[in-house]
Design an enzyme around this catalytic site. Structure first.
Site: not given
Lengths: 435, 435
Positions: B30-31, B117, B144, B146, B201, B216
């Site tokens: 996704t990222v 992280k 951290v 986003g 999740e 984080k």
């Protein structure tokens, strides 16, 4: 040749590392003094930034004994530039005088850090062109929203995005007045209180009629959209017209009233802008922003909304923005790498008040044994709360305690946990302060 | 010699200006996909950043036709490094595999941008040392909070300050769950809904028990205090223990419950840290932060509190942080000057709904003439509100209208202002959206 060039660069880097940026501060008022205080107190910055001169009119009456004796005090602005500092900090205010100094500095390759929104709103294109021509840098984090690092966020932290919109509360005086009015004050009482506290000028026109916020919005439009707009073209409304009845209606509409600055830039580069009172929903960050705080929301095409809030004015917050710009200029010629992190053990949580929720099989003496255990560990009870309507064999109640060490509380809780009256394990949470 | 050195530097600058940073993306989830999307869509970045390679396991099933054909697709991470990009973007996740790639890259002088992280919490000191030794850069804005540019704020925008405290909501899943519970949901319903929406999740342990936030927080402690702490030493509490009754008590105490991460560093360098549920006052930014949003407050010795909030997760917000880091690396070798601002005329305010408050000498037909004038300018009325208890000769009421152009509204208002029923001038305010 590659080797020679690398050698050159290396020795030049070493030279830079050993010579801090020479800084002259123009204006020794609230912000200028706070800048010099930070440079003086943060001794670890001395390797990067060296204060060399302070300019002020009638400088003799300003001279302060806590400033290093090596600093030159002068009331001759031209002499400051002639001495060729690496950077001048302009905190004088006004437009035409600073314009003369700042443009002269940039033309000579001297970088400039300014807190002056009016100067930028009036002359940014010329100043940016002078800087581009000479290689000098112009930085102005303090010009908008004081200590809130919104300009750096646009230029670096959110540089991966492009922006369609900026909305903010850029004038703390208006926000303070409107926050008071939400609580029932009249406009005149709220304005009087703002003046008494030093948030508002004797003549509040620039604040309440939106001119101050409009100049800041023009600077934000420049930074966020790379567009220069004239402050005079921004449609501004005054908060003078707001009445108590408007807060009643706003409440019925699920909101309240704030002085809002907003601008949008579409794909064609057209800019829309507005400054004035606006109805904001109670659920929004704008409504929640009270007192003299500033708040800015940037809307990115990719990342959506990001909001920044903090002190919009005041000597130290504004000075932090100025010194941050100086640090950025100093590190621009250095590696700028993340410094090493010193390995450190972690102590327990910071000292806080605590919320302790019990669920017990009720019988006499439970509260006594809890409070005795807490007292044995030096912990003071703040309050005991009990909601009604729960069964005796599973009775929840809450004890709040004054700020204490987590370790002391853990000691007390070990004793309390060992008691036989619990219907379920105790819940312990720290209590955070409001902001 | 000075002249020759200057010449070397100039030609080297010119060379840098013409060759963008060569970027390899490791991980096309996704990222990683969002990073590549931004690099592809923001064509203006092509002069600074050139995507050269994408690594993913079983890369064949990932290949996307919207990516430039010049990009190399590979499932061989070693080959990516052998091709010597200027920077790798690590979005794979996990710890040991990325540690191997990232440390190898840094050792070779290849810079790294990571969103990881856990990698930093586990290995930051070694990685920072490798980077310092080779001159490569390690950036991790996305690790951290986003898309919230908190790391850049510490390092640049607030670099003028030093920090005593960092408090935040760093886990959107917990914040979503606790926000729902404030509204009356049970923990299990709220968690189920978070899982359905993809915020949580299937195994929510890392979120609800505080391990995700603790990693984080360890990164924030590194950035804000330059201290490295082990995540395992941070005292963590689970939100699993929070019950509906705790929200009732919290309400009586004037607050609510959030998963809070906090750390303090005193003058001696000692660090205190905590992650877990905490009682927060309704008046605080923490209480107001709802849904999956992240929020961080930094407390500076000089500037006080500054708060940052926004999207803590999600492909695009996280990718904005990654691309911001890439832009910073690219501009590090360039001038980094503020670009010129294009002179631009300002249009009126953005299209908004409006709040229009009248105070009238009441008589029949007033509302009719107002609504007819609005309709003539194409403006739709949304609601009419009238509070009771006001005199007939000075009767306030409010008309809200649907989003319209300020110019259309101004046309209608000119006609309405000309009517003779006004007891005082009409107040017009735009209505802002919630966030």
């Amino acid at each position: 040749m590659a080797g020679a060039a690398a050698g050159e660069r290396q020795s030049s880097t070493a030279a830079e590392a050993s010579s801090p940026l020479r800084v002259a501060v123009l204006g020794f008022g609230t912000v200028g003094q706070s800048v010099v205080r930070i440079l003086t107190e943060r001794t670890e910055l001395a390797s990067e930034l060296a204060l060399v001169a302070i300019f002020n009119r009638n400088v003799a009456r300003k001279r302060a004994d806590w400033v290093a004796p090596s600093v030159t005090w002068t009331d001759d602005a031209a002499a400051v530039l002639t001495a060729k500092p690496d950077v001048i900090v302009e905190t004088v205010g006004g437009v035409e005088l600073p314009y003369g100094w700042v443009s002269a500095a940039l033309a000579q390759g001297i970088s400039v850090v300014t807190a002056n929104k009016l100067l930028l709103a009036a002359h940014a294109p010329e100043l940016l062109a002078l800087a581009a021509a000479s290689g000098a840098r112009l930085r102005f984090e303090a010009a908008v929203a004081g200590g809130v690092p919104i300009i750096d966020a646009v230029r670096t932290g959110l540089a991966g995005d492009t922006f369609t919109r900026v909305v903010g509360i850029l004038n703390g005086t208006c926000n303070y007045i409107l926050s008071r009015m939400t609580g029932g004050d009249s406009m005149s009482d709220a304005l009087g209180e703002a003046q008494r506290l030093g948030f508002a000028e004797a003549d509040p026109t620039s604040d309440v009629d939106g001119h101050d916020a409009a100049a800041k919005l023009a600077v934000l439009v420049g930074v966020a959209f790379k567009r220069y707009i004239r402050t005079s073209e921004i449609s501004t409304g005054s908060i003078r017209r707001i009445d108590a009845i408007d807060f009643r209606y706003a409440k019925r509409l699920g909101g309240t009233i704030r002085q809002i600055s907003m601008a949008e830039c579409d794909a064609s580069g057209a800019v829309r802008a507005f400054v004035g009172p606006a109805l904001v929903p109670d659920s929004s960050n704008y409504a929640r922003n009270t007192g003299p705080q500033n708040l800015v929301t940037l809307t990115g095409r990719f990342g959506g909304n990001t909001t920044f809030s903090g002190q919009g004015a005041g000597g130290y917050p504004t000075a932090v923005a100025v010194v941050s710009d100086l640090v950025a200029l100093a590190r621009q010629t250095r590696s700028g790498a993340e410094p090493a992190w010193t390995p450190t053990s972690v102590s327990a949580a910071p000292m806080r008040p605590y919320y302790i929720r019990f669920s017990v099989k009720d019988r006499p003496g439970i509260l006594a044994s809890i409070t005795v255990a807490l007292a044995r560990h030096g912990i003071n009870v703040d309050a005991v709360l009990q909601e009604s309507g729960f069964p005796k064999d599973h009775l929840p109640f809450v004890v709040t305690v004054e700020p204490c060490e987590a370790t002391a509380l853990a000691g007390a809780m070990r004793e309390i946990d060992a008691e036989d009256f619990h219907a379920e394990p105790v819940l312990v949470m720290p209590v955070l302060p409001g902001e």
